[in-house]
Design an enzyme around this catalytic site. Structure first.
Site, mmCIF file in Angstrom:
data_model
loop_
_atom_site.group_PDB
_atom_site.id
_atom_site.type_symbol
_atom_site.label_atom_id
_atom_site.label_comp_id
_atom_site.label_asym_id
_atom_site.label_seq_id
_atom_site.Cartn_x
_atom_site.Cartn_y
_atom_site.Cartn_z
ATOM 1 C CG PHE A 59 -1.884 1.188 1.180
ATOM 2 C CD1 PHE A 59 -3.036 1.130 0.397
ATOM 3 C CD2 PHE A 59 -1.623 2.355 1.884
ATOM 4 C CE1 PHE A 59 -3.911 2.205 0.329
ATOM 5 C CE2 PHE A 59 -2.504 3.437 1.822
ATOM 6 C CZ PHE A 59 -3.643 3.360 1.045
ATOM 7 C CG ASP B 288 5.450 3.579 1.827
ATOM 8 O OD1 ASP B 288 5.469 4.235 2.887
ATOM 9 O OD2 ASP B 288 4.429 3.448 1.125
ATOM 10 C CE LYS C 88 -1.042 5.548 7.716
ATOM 11 N NZ LYS C 88 -0.725 4.852 6.477
HETATM 12 C C1 LIG Z 1 -0.965 5.120 5.038
HETATM 13 C C2 LIG Z 1 0.096 4.749 4.092
HETATM 14 C C3 LIG Z 1 0.342 5.502 2.938
HETATM 15 C C4 LIG Z 1 -0.542 6.651 2.512
HETATM 16 O O1 LIG Z 1 -0.501 7.711 3.399
HETATM 17 P P1 LIG Z 1 -1.647 8.843 3.312
HETATM 18 O O2 LIG Z 1 -1.204 9.849 4.329
HETATM 19 O O3 LIG Z 1 -2.941 8.183 3.618
HETATM 20 O O4 LIG Z 1 -1.607 9.384 1.940
HETATM 21 C C5 LIG Z 1 1.395 5.140 2.136
HETATM 22 N N1 LIG Z 1 2.177 4.087 2.451
HETATM 23 C C6 LIG Z 1 1.986 3.354 3.544
HETATM 24 C C7 LIG Z 1 2.915 2.223 3.857
HETATM 25 C C8 LIG Z 1 0.933 3.640 4.404
HETATM 26 O O5 LIG Z 1 0.706 2.878 5.488
#
Ligand SMILES: *Cc1c(COP(=O)(O)O)cnc(C)c1O
Length: 404
Positions: free
Chosen positions: A140, A225, A254
């Site tokens: 994701f 990521d 986050k």
């Molecule tokens: C939540 C998340 C995202 C996206 O972040 P947003 O602030 O919702 O755009 C991208 N990568 C990972 C691994 C995530 O957990």
């Protein structure tokens, strides 16, 4: 109704686009790892707003930093720089592999910048044909068209095509699949050090180092990521720090803002130089309010030795979940690292993570899911040990009927 009556949950269904399905109660206040709803019911927050409220709700130092900044300067745009952004960039560079920082306001924006930069870097190196991005299935990376295409959940991209091209997916934690796929047209491999949304999956030991070696062999960048795994979540400031490797690009959001929208892309000097003036940008990137809070998050981590407290908390939460799993016969496995844990349901409860989450809510614990079979917990990194204990008691009662 008039605009002066207190809004309630039913209005969500009346006024919002239906892309979310929020809980039946509306939280109105939080303090530390507790949250209260409109009816005054309290919840223990093992969810952290999806791994965001890293220091809990209303941490006095974050509140003070935000209030102080709010009385000075809210916004400038990138026509000017500002002291909080300067300070936060320096703090991130001093604490990580990175030489350069690009600020934004969310995880997807950090990834969008990273993916664009990977292609642009190859282009700037005189290799414009090197456009292939390799990502993992079940990954994701956000919900923009580019990040959702790189993410490994085809359903999230369904109906939004045509999608950006030259993106290939391989199974996560499968080094031979990556080896078969990576080539000299590959500009970057993108991975989460632990898959979050994909079921809280840490890879086998040695996987990321092997990926790093493959990237080096083919002149591809390694993008980690760390939007979910970063900002202290796994017990080190970034999850890559558990291992002897460095990415070329890392994305963070986050938890770094503790609840204030903040994201950043971190990169090496060489790679960063490809993002020349005018190639990318964001109006809110480096916003003083966001960066001031980000600085304070990092300072509180250090002053209050927050990361040092994670092993003890993680072990207690994991042991509690494992005990519940055995007593109630509900979990096949509890996995994860630090304060990012996933409890996978037994086959008899397949597909019922949402029921488990709703039962937790009804029993006074905020929890979340990662797919249909995994209950995901990402509490504040500084959650009091007593709250972990009480949450486990509440969950015992809440989940005792799950198999009934
Ligand atoms: C939540 C998340 C995202 C996206 O972040 P947003 O602030 O919702 O755009 C991208 N990568 C990972 C691994 C995530 O957990």
């Amino acid at each position: 109704m008039t605009s002066s009556t207190r809004p309630d949950r039913a209005e969500f269904d009346r006024y919002h686009t239906p892309n979310y399905n929020p809980a039946p109660f509306v939280p109105v206040r939080g303090q530390g790892s507790r949250v209260w709803d409109q009816a005054g019911r309290d919840y223990i927050d093992l969810f952290g707003g999806i791994a965001v409220t890293s220091l809990g709700h209303a941490h006095p130092r974050l509140v003070a930093a935000l209030q102080d900044q709010a009385s000075q300067l809210w916004h400038l745009s990138n026509a000017f720089t500002n002291e909080p952004a300067l300070e936060l960039a320096r703090m991130l560079v001093e604490r990580t592999f990175a030489d350069r920082v690009y600020f934004c306001s969310s995880g997807l924006e950090a990834n969008e910048a990273a993916f664009k930069l990977a292609r642009r870097h190859a282009h700037n190196q005189g290799q414009p044909q090197k456009t292939k991005l390799i990502a993992a299935r079940n990954a994701f990376h956000g919900r923009s068209l580019f990040t959702v295409s790189v993410g490994g959940t085809p359903a999230y991209a369904e109906g939004f095509g045509p999608l950006p091209g030259d993106i290939v997916h391989v199974p996560y934690d499968d080094i031979s699949a990556l080896e078969a796929c990576i080539d000299d047209q590959t500009c970057a491999v993108i991975l989460e050090p632990i898959q979050g949304e994909g079921g809280v999956r840490p890879p086998s030991p040695g996987y990321l180092a092997a990926v790093r070696a493959l990237c080096d062999r083919h002149g591809a960048l390694l993008i980690l990521d760390e939007v979910q795994s970063g900002a202290g979540r796994t017990g080190t400031l970034y999850a890559y720090m558990h291992q002897n490797l460095r990415p070329d690009i890392l994305t963070t959001a986050k938890g770094i803002g503790g609840g204030f929208p903040l994201g950043a892309m971190l990169c090496t000097e060489t790679v960063g130089q490809s993002l020349v003036a005018g190639t990318h940008g964001s109006t809110y990137g480096g916003n003083p309010l966001a960066c001031r809070v980000g600085c304070e998050v990092l300072k509180v981590f250090e002053d209050e030795k927050v990361l040092e407290g994670i092993p003890e908390r993680s072990a207690a939460l994991r042991a509690g979940l494992e005990t519940l799993g055995q007593e109630l016969g509900i979990f096949k496995e509890v996995r994860g690292q630090g304060m990012l844990l996933g409890a996978e349901l037994v086959p008899e409860l397949a597909g019922r993570a949402r029921d488990a989450m709703q039962a937790a809510h009804a029993g006074g614990v905020l929890a979340w899911l990662a797919g249909a079979n995994v209950v995901r917990l990402a509490p504040p990194l500084n959650i009091p040990m007593a709250d972990i204990e009480e949450a486990i008691q509440r969950l015992r009662a809440a989940w005792s009927g799950l198999r009934g």
